[in-house]
Design a protein around this motif. Sequence first.
Motif, PDB file in Angstrom:
ATOM      1  N   THR A  14       2.550 -28.583 -12.246  1.00  0.00           N
ATOM      2  CA  THR A  14       3.003 -27.874 -13.447  1.00  0.00           C
ATOM      3  C   THR A  14       2.634 -26.392 -13.418  1.00  0.00           C
ATOM      4  OG1 THR A  14       0.980 -28.603 -14.518  1.00  0.00           O
ATOM      5  CG2 THR A  14       2.961 -29.899 -14.957  1.00  0.00           C
ATOM      6  N   ILE A  17       0.159 -23.061  -7.280  1.00  0.00           N
ATOM      7  CA  ILE A  17       0.536 -23.463  -5.918  1.00  0.00           C
ATOM      8  C   ILE A  17       1.344 -24.763  -5.948  1.00  0.00           C
ATOM      9  CG2 ILE A  17      -0.405 -24.261  -3.701  1.00  0.00           C
ATOM     10  CD1 ILE A  17      -2.799 -22.290  -4.234  1.00  0.00           C
ATOM     11  N   ARG A  37      -0.665 -32.588 -16.443  1.00  0.00           N
ATOM     12  CA  ARG A  37      -1.019 -33.140 -17.769  1.00  0.00           C
ATOM     13  C   ARG A  37      -0.118 -32.573 -18.850  1.00  0.00           C
ATOM     14  NH1 ARG A  37      -7.137 -31.326 -17.843  1.00  0.00           N
ATOM     15  NH2 ARG A  37      -5.962 -29.499 -17.187  1.00  0.00           N
ATOM     16  N   ASP A  38       0.376 -31.366 -18.629  1.00  0.00           N
ATOM     17  CA  ASP A  38       1.141 -30.659 -19.674  1.00  0.00           C
ATOM     18  C   ASP A  38       2.635 -31.024 -19.555  1.00  0.00           C
ATOM     19  OD1 ASP A  38       0.810 -27.511 -21.186  1.00  0.00           O
ATOM     20  OD2 ASP A  38       2.711 -28.572 -20.958  1.00  0.00           O
ATOM     21  N   ASP A  62      -4.146 -37.823 -16.132  1.00  0.00           N
ATOM     22  CA  ASP A  62      -5.388 -37.055 -16.037  1.00  0.00           C
ATOM     23  C   ASP A  62      -6.146 -37.550 -14.806  1.00  0.00           C
ATOM     24  OD1 ASP A  62      -7.798 -35.822 -16.195  1.00  0.00           O
ATOM     25  OD2 ASP A  62      -8.151 -36.277 -18.318  1.00  0.00           O
ATOM     26  N   LEU A  63      -6.225 -36.716 -13.784  1.00  0.00           N
ATOM     27  CA  LEU A  63      -6.806 -37.158 -12.514  1.00  0.00           C
ATOM     28  C   LEU A  63      -8.330 -37.230 -12.561  1.00  0.00           C
ATOM     29  CD1 LEU A  63      -4.576 -35.461  -9.804  1.00  0.00           C
ATOM     30  CD2 LEU A  63      -4.226 -37.568 -11.079  1.00  0.00           C
ATOM     31  N   ASN A  85      -2.760 -31.579  -4.521  1.00  0.00           N
ATOM     32  CA  ASN A  85      -2.951 -30.161  -4.861  1.00  0.00           C
ATOM     33  C   ASN A  85      -3.821 -29.940  -6.095  1.00  0.00           C
ATOM     34  OD1 ASN A  85      -2.047 -27.158  -5.186  1.00  0.00           O
ATOM     35  ND2 ASN A  85      -1.443 -28.161  -7.107  1.00  0.00           N
ATOM     36  N   TYR A  89     -11.733 -25.332 -10.236  1.00  0.00           N
ATOM     37  CA  TYR A  89     -12.714 -24.433  -9.621  1.00  0.00           C
ATOM     38  C   TYR A  89     -13.446 -23.664 -10.708  1.00  0.00           C
ATOM     39  CZ  TYR A  89      -8.163 -21.908  -9.485  1.00  0.00           C
ATOM     40  OH  TYR A  89      -6.916 -21.406  -9.761  1.00  0.00           O
ATOM     41  N   TYR A 150     -17.689 -26.465  -5.950  1.00  0.00           N
ATOM     42  CA  TYR A 150     -16.270 -26.371  -5.559  1.00  0.00           C
ATOM     43  C   TYR A 150     -16.159 -26.484  -4.036  1.00  0.00           C
ATOM     44  CZ  TYR A 150     -11.652 -24.213  -4.902  1.00  0.00           C
ATOM     45  OH  TYR A 150     -10.359 -23.937  -4.526  1.00  0.00           O
ATOM     46  N   LYS A 154     -14.398 -29.620  -1.765  1.00  0.00           N
ATOM     47  CA  LYS A 154     -13.256 -29.375  -0.866  1.00  0.00           C
ATOM     48  C   LYS A 154     -13.650 -29.585   0.600  1.00  0.00           C
ATOM     49  CE  LYS A 154      -9.954 -27.931  -3.780  1.00  0.00           C
ATOM     50  NZ  LYS A 154      -8.620 -28.539  -3.908  1.00  0.00           N
ATOM     51  N   THR A 183      -5.343 -16.675  -4.467  1.00  0.00           N
ATOM     52  CA  THR A 183      -3.902 -16.758  -4.744  1.00  0.00           C
ATOM     53  C   THR A 183      -3.659 -16.507  -6.228  1.00  0.00           C
ATOM     54  OG1 THR A 183      -3.783 -18.426  -2.989  1.00  0.00           O
ATOM     55  CG2 THR A 183      -1.884 -18.261  -4.460  1.00  0.00           C
ATOM     56  N   THR A 185      -2.410 -17.302  -9.494  1.00  0.00           N
ATOM     57  CA  THR A 185      -1.916 -18.500 -10.212  1.00  0.00           C
ATOM     58  C   THR A 185      -2.447 -18.446 -11.649  1.00  0.00           C
ATOM     59  OG1 THR A 185      -3.890 -19.847  -9.774  1.00  0.00           O
ATOM     60  CG2 THR A 185      -2.164 -19.884  -8.078  1.00  0.00           C
TER      61      THR A 185
HETATM   62  P1  NAP Z   1      -3.964 -23.819 -11.422  1.00  0.00           P
HETATM   63  O1  NAP Z   1      -3.075 -22.640 -11.550  1.00  0.00           O
HETATM   64  O2  NAP Z   1      -5.277 -23.803 -12.123  1.00  0.00           O
HETATM   65  O3  NAP Z   1      -3.186 -25.148 -11.814  1.00  0.00           O
HETATM   66  C1  NAP Z   1      -3.900 -26.364 -11.749  1.00  0.00           C
HETATM   67  C2  NAP Z   1      -2.940 -27.513 -11.667  1.00  0.00           C
HETATM   68  O4  NAP Z   1      -3.721 -28.723 -11.592  1.00  0.00           O
HETATM   69  C3  NAP Z   1      -2.077 -27.617 -12.904  1.00  0.00           C
HETATM   70  O5  NAP Z   1      -0.813 -28.140 -12.551  1.00  0.00           O
HETATM   71  C4  NAP Z   1      -2.844 -28.623 -13.756  1.00  0.00           C
HETATM   72  O6  NAP Z   1      -1.969 -29.397 -14.544  1.00  0.00           O
HETATM   73  C5  NAP Z   1      -3.462 -29.536 -12.713  1.00  0.00           C
HETATM   74  N1  NAP Z   1      -4.694 -30.129 -13.245  1.00  0.00           N
HETATM   75  C6  NAP Z   1      -5.843 -29.497 -13.572  1.00  0.00           C
HETATM   76  N2  NAP Z   1      -6.738 -30.383 -14.058  1.00  0.00           N
HETATM   77  C7  NAP Z   1      -6.125 -31.601 -14.037  1.00  0.00           C
HETATM   78  C8  NAP Z   1      -6.523 -32.912 -14.404  1.00  0.00           C
HETATM   79  N3  NAP Z   1      -7.743 -33.179 -14.914  1.00  0.00           N
HETATM   80  N4  NAP Z   1      -5.642 -33.917 -14.230  1.00  0.00           N
HETATM   81  C9  NAP Z   1      -4.427 -33.676 -13.750  1.00  0.00           C
HETATM   82  N5  NAP Z   1      -3.978 -32.464 -13.363  1.00  0.00           N
HETATM   83  C10 NAP Z   1      -4.825 -31.429 -13.518  1.00  0.00           C
HETATM   84  O7  NAP Z   1      -4.283 -24.132  -9.887  1.00  0.00           O
HETATM   85  P2  NAP Z   1      -4.008 -23.274  -8.576  1.00  0.00           P
HETATM   86  O8  NAP Z   1      -4.778 -22.023  -8.637  1.00  0.00           O
HETATM   87  O9  NAP Z   1      -2.563 -23.258  -8.264  1.00  0.00           O
HETATM   88  O10 NAP Z   1      -4.746 -24.216  -7.501  1.00  0.00           O
HETATM   89  C11 NAP Z   1      -4.111 -25.339  -6.935  1.00  0.00           C
HETATM   90  C12 NAP Z   1      -4.989 -25.877  -5.806  1.00  0.00           C
HETATM   91  O11 NAP Z   1      -5.208 -24.849  -4.849  1.00  0.00           O
HETATM   92  C13 NAP Z   1      -6.367 -26.349  -6.276  1.00  0.00           C
HETATM   93  O12 NAP Z   1      -6.728 -27.508  -5.576  1.00  0.00           O
HETATM   94  C14 NAP Z   1      -7.271 -25.197  -5.895  1.00  0.00           C
HETATM   95  O13 NAP Z   1      -8.591 -25.605  -5.651  1.00  0.00           O
HETATM   96  C15 NAP Z   1      -6.599 -24.699  -4.629  1.00  0.00           C
HETATM   97  N6  NAP Z   1      -6.869 -23.297  -4.323  1.00  0.00           N
HETATM   98  C16 NAP Z   1      -6.501 -22.319  -5.198  1.00  0.00           C
HETATM   99  C17 NAP Z   1      -6.779 -21.004  -4.878  1.00  0.00           C
HETATM  100  C18 NAP Z   1      -6.405 -19.861  -5.798  1.00  0.00           C
HETATM  101  O14 NAP Z   1      -6.886 -18.736  -5.570  1.00  0.00           O
HETATM  102  N7  NAP Z   1      -5.583 -20.073  -6.807  1.00  0.00           N
HETATM  103  C19 NAP Z   1      -7.422 -20.677  -3.672  1.00  0.00           C
HETATM  104  C20 NAP Z   1      -7.780 -21.709  -2.821  1.00  0.00           C
HETATM  105  C21 NAP Z   1      -7.486 -23.011  -3.150  1.00  0.00           C
HETATM  106  P3  NAP Z   1      -1.895 -29.241 -16.156  1.00  0.00           P
HETATM  107  O15 NAP Z   1      -2.187 -27.834 -16.487  1.00  0.00           O
HETATM  108  O16 NAP Z   1      -0.508 -29.716 -16.475  1.00  0.00           O
HETATM  109  O17 NAP Z   1      -2.944 -30.159 -16.624  1.00  0.00           O
END
Ligand code: NAP
Length: 244
Positions: A14, A17, A37-38, A62-63, A85, A89, A150, A154, A183, A185
């Motif tokens: 949702t 990434i 979740r949303d 809800d994971l 995914n 963090y 975190y 991972k 990244t 996001t």
């Molecule tokens: P994000 O923008 O925070 O989005 C998080 C996503 O995970 C949303 O779709 C959210 O869904 C879902 N989520 C969060 N908590 C949840 C829960 N309890 N149950 C089910 N779904 C849940 O994330 P992102 O930055 O794109 O990161 C995605 C992945 O890449 C993560 O594993 C993160 O560790 C990894 N990563 C990110 C970065 C970065 O800089 N952004 C760097 C390295 C690795 P809802 O909002 O619908 O609940």
Amino acid sequence: MGMSGLTALVTGATAGIGRAVAVQLAQEGAEVVVHGRDAERGADVVAEIEKAGGAARFVRADLADSSDVLRLAEEAGDIDVLINNAGVYKFLPTSGMTDALFDLHMDLNTKAPYVLVRALAPGMARRGRGSIVNISTMAASVVTRGTGMYSASKAALEQLTEVWAAEYAEQGVRVNAVAPGPTRTPGTDDMDAATLKAVADTTALRRLAEPEEVAEAVVFLASDRASYITGAVLDVIGGRPAIG
Ligand code: NAP
């Protein structure tokens, strides 16, 4: 990349990434199970995919709750491509880490992928084909103050990636990981600009990645184009700057 006829489950699709991965997988012809979740943002991603001529449906779970993870696996049905995914963090020194946050990192970043692989990989193995990509992080292999839980959650996922690759290789299932650098996001939008700039400056490219740039690597590993790659962790980190 020849994904028509395949069904892909993308957790955390949702936003960020996961959303970019879901959109790109659908462009390659996969039918995508968009998880989050949303429900409103889920419907928005499904609409974007359908508008472009693709196929998708949303499943809410809800994971952090393993029974909900199992329900997600059941509702998703037969899955050919699994993208683990969704993640959390929260950056805190060990002295500030609560038990609840410890559990949340392990439940979401390590246990949910574990439960999904345990539930879905046997079906892939029975059908003789499948591909799993786990989203890790640069922080799993680079020592950074304040990211302990975190990074550990991972790093466990990266170790499991290699174990699962070995367990399922002979049954036609490949398992890889992508380790993104910083990244842009919704998750990182919450961070203050100075912190983000400091993290971006740890890359050779000296900028954040866009979610679509990370998704390109994820979709490649998920596809048959990566047919001889399994057990790998692909860094998508913008390069490390040289010392001096
Ligand atoms: P994000 O923008 O925070 O989005 C998080 C996503 O995970 C949303 O779709 C959210 O869904 C879902 N989520 C969060 N908590 C949840 C829960 N309890 N149950 C089910 N779904 C849940 O994330 P992102 O930055 O794109 O990161 C995605 C992945 O890449 C993560 O594993 C993160 O560790 C990894 N990563 C990110 C970065 C970065 O800089 N952004 C760097 C390295 C690795 P809802 O909002 O619908 O609940």
